[in-house]
Design an enzyme around this catalytic site. Structure first.
Site, PDB file in Angstrom:
ATOM      1  N   GLU A 113       4.189   3.737  13.125  1.00 46.36           N
ATOM      2  CA  GLU A 113       4.000   3.660  11.662  1.00 46.36           C
ATOM      3  C   GLU A 113       4.921   4.684  11.023  1.00 46.36           C
ATOM      4  O   GLU A 113       4.542   5.416  10.122  1.00 46.36           O
ATOM      5  CB  GLU A 113       2.556   4.003  11.285  1.00 46.36           C
ATOM      6  CG  GLU A 113       1.493   3.127  11.887  1.00 46.36           C
ATOM      7  CD  GLU A 113       0.092   3.646  11.572  1.00 46.36           C
ATOM      8  OE1 GLU A 113      -0.174   4.840  11.812  1.00 46.36           O
ATOM      9  OE2 GLU A 113      -0.711   2.852  11.083  1.00 46.36           O
ATOM     10  N   GLU A 137     -10.150   5.149  13.034  1.00 49.20           N
ATOM     11  CA  GLU A 137      -8.911   5.907  13.220  1.00 49.20           C
ATOM     12  C   GLU A 137      -9.171   7.405  13.071  1.00 49.20           C
ATOM     13  O   GLU A 137      -9.919   7.832  12.184  1.00 49.20           O
ATOM     14  CB  GLU A 137      -7.859   5.430  12.197  1.00 49.20           C
ATOM     15  CG  GLU A 137      -6.524   6.151  12.366  1.00 49.20           C
ATOM     16  CD  GLU A 137      -5.379   5.485  11.599  1.00 49.20           C
ATOM     17  OE1 GLU A 137      -5.550   4.373  11.061  1.00 49.20           O
ATOM     18  OE2 GLU A 137      -4.299   6.114  11.550  1.00 49.20           O
ATOM     19  N   ARG A 172      -3.439  -1.781  -1.082  1.00 51.15           N
ATOM     20  CA  ARG A 172      -4.048  -1.211  -2.282  1.00 51.15           C
ATOM     21  C   ARG A 172      -4.831  -2.255  -3.093  1.00 51.15           C
ATOM     22  O   ARG A 172      -5.433  -1.943  -4.094  1.00 51.15           O
ATOM     23  CB  ARG A 172      -3.000  -0.551  -3.178  1.00 51.15           C
ATOM     24  CG  ARG A 172      -1.996   0.244  -2.407  1.00 51.15           C
ATOM     25  CD  ARG A 172      -1.762   1.634  -2.972  1.00 51.15           C
ATOM     26  NE  ARG A 172      -1.093   2.459  -1.987  1.00 51.15           N
ATOM     27  CZ  ARG A 172      -1.673   3.426  -1.298  1.00 51.15           C
ATOM     28  NH1 ARG A 172      -2.933   3.724  -1.487  1.00 51.15           N
ATOM     29  NH2 ARG A 172      -0.986   4.117  -0.415  1.00 51.15           N
ATOM     30  N   ASP A 214      -4.239   8.490  16.128  1.00 47.83           N
ATOM     31  CA  ASP A 214      -2.961   8.584  15.414  1.00 47.83           C
ATOM     32  C   ASP A 214      -2.378   9.964  15.711  1.00 47.83           C
ATOM     33  O   ASP A 214      -2.995  10.991  15.405  1.00 47.83           O
ATOM     34  CB  ASP A 214      -3.215   8.383  13.911  1.00 47.83           C
ATOM     35  CG  ASP A 214      -1.935   8.353  13.094  1.00 47.83           C
ATOM     36  OD1 ASP A 214      -1.105   9.268  13.251  1.00 47.83           O
ATOM     37  OD2 ASP A 214      -1.764   7.418  12.286  1.00 47.83           O
TER      38      ASP A 214
HETATM   39 ZN    ZN Z   1      -1.168   8.459   8.289  1.00 49.73          ZN
HETATM   40 FE    FE Z   2      -2.257   5.576  11.572  1.00 49.24          FE
HETATM   41 FE    FE Z   3      -4.176   4.051   9.322  1.00 52.79          FE
END
Ligand code: ZN
Ligand code: FE
Ligand code: FE
Length: 280
Positions: free
Chosen positions: A256, A142, A37, A176
């Site tokens: 993740e 992504e 951030r 992802d």
């Molecule tokens: Zn995500």
């Molecule tokens: Fe991701």
């Molecule tokens: Fe990401």
């Protein structure tokens, strides 16, 4: 051998991440190039990098994945924000020149008001600008869940960006699993046809990495809330198919999921076992 790791904190530097990775049975890892951030990156510690590279070679750690901070927006309407994004990415990439073979993943951004078409133009312009510097690192776009006006929600959008980049030889895609599922791609029941679609629209040779995340929400929910492997709407069996798939199994996989190191260690062990010892 499965290449798998997870997202690690970069607070203590490269060597510390390498040691954590080895401790939990990973042979690769992902990290934020700076506070996700914030804007300011720590000073480059060349000694830490040298020690890490030696450690990585000794322990078989390969091709790590750097993740750009969330504050960037390559498709912003405001030219100052796009300029900030470009400068930050260039700074990250110049640092990554010290880590041979690393890849750099970023979120294509949000178009906010001006529409996806203009967003595509902005992102590709920015990538063309970055390319002028001749960095070695492969940059990955992504796949996103399509929350709000998020770009990269479809294979078509990613392909439209890539097509506009003059030299796309260093450009790839990171898929992802939570994001594509939330984006409406049913990887639970139709993994083969989705990979075929990816191949037709983008080209499977562009697929360079996989983020392994279960999803708290259903197919097409556009929410982007990650869940532990096997505890969400995607389910363990789909992940077993993914890590075993002949088109995917040679790629690096990154967890993740909402976990501490122990939790990641368990997921890595589970997926290794499923990939290496079980029939699909
Ligand atoms: Zn995500
Ligand atoms: Fe991701
Ligand atoms: Fe990401």
């Amino acid at each position: 051998m499965l290449r798998i790791g997870c997202h690690l904190s970069s607070a203590k530097g490269y060597l510390a991440m390498g040691k954590d990775a080895v401790k939990i049975g990973a042979n690769t890892f992902q990290f934020f190039t700076r506070n996700p951030r914030g804007a300011k990156a720590k000073e480059l510690n060349v000694t830490d990098i040298e020690e890490y590279l030696k450690f990585a070679a000794e322990h078989g750690l390969a091709q790590i994945l750097a993740h750009a901070p969330y504050t960037l927006n390559a498709s912003a309407k405001d030219p100052a924000l796009r300029q900030f994004t470009c400068e930050t990415m260039c700074d990250d990439l110049s640092r990554l020149e010290y880590i041979p073979g690393a890849m750099y993943n970023f979120h294509p951004g949000s178009h906010v008001q001006q529409g996806a078409k203009q967003g595509i133009v902005y992102i590709s312009e920015l990538l063309n600008q970055i390319n002028l510097h001749g960095y070695q690192t492969t940059i990955l776009l992504e796949t996103m869940a399509g929350k709000g006006t998020e770009m990269g929600r479809s294979f078509e959008e990613l392909s439209a960006i890539i097509e506009r980049v003059e030299d796309s030889s260093h450009l790839g895609v990171c898929l992802d699993t939570c994001h594509v599922f939330d984006g409406g791609y049913d990887i639970v029941h139709s993994l083969d046809s989705i990979l075929e679609e990816f191949d037709q629209i983008i080209g499977l040779e562009r697929l360079k990495a996989i983020h392994l995340n279960d999803s708290k929400n259903g197919l097409g929910s556009h929410k982007d809330r990650h869940e532990k492997i096997g505890q969400g709407e995607i389910g363990l069996q789909a992940f077993v198919q993914i890590v075993r798939h002949p088109c995917l199994r040679q790629l690096p996989f990154y967890l993740e999921t909402p976990n501490d190191l122990k939790g990641y260690q368990r997921e890595i062990a589970l997926l290794r076992e499923k990939a290496e010892h079980e029939e699909a």
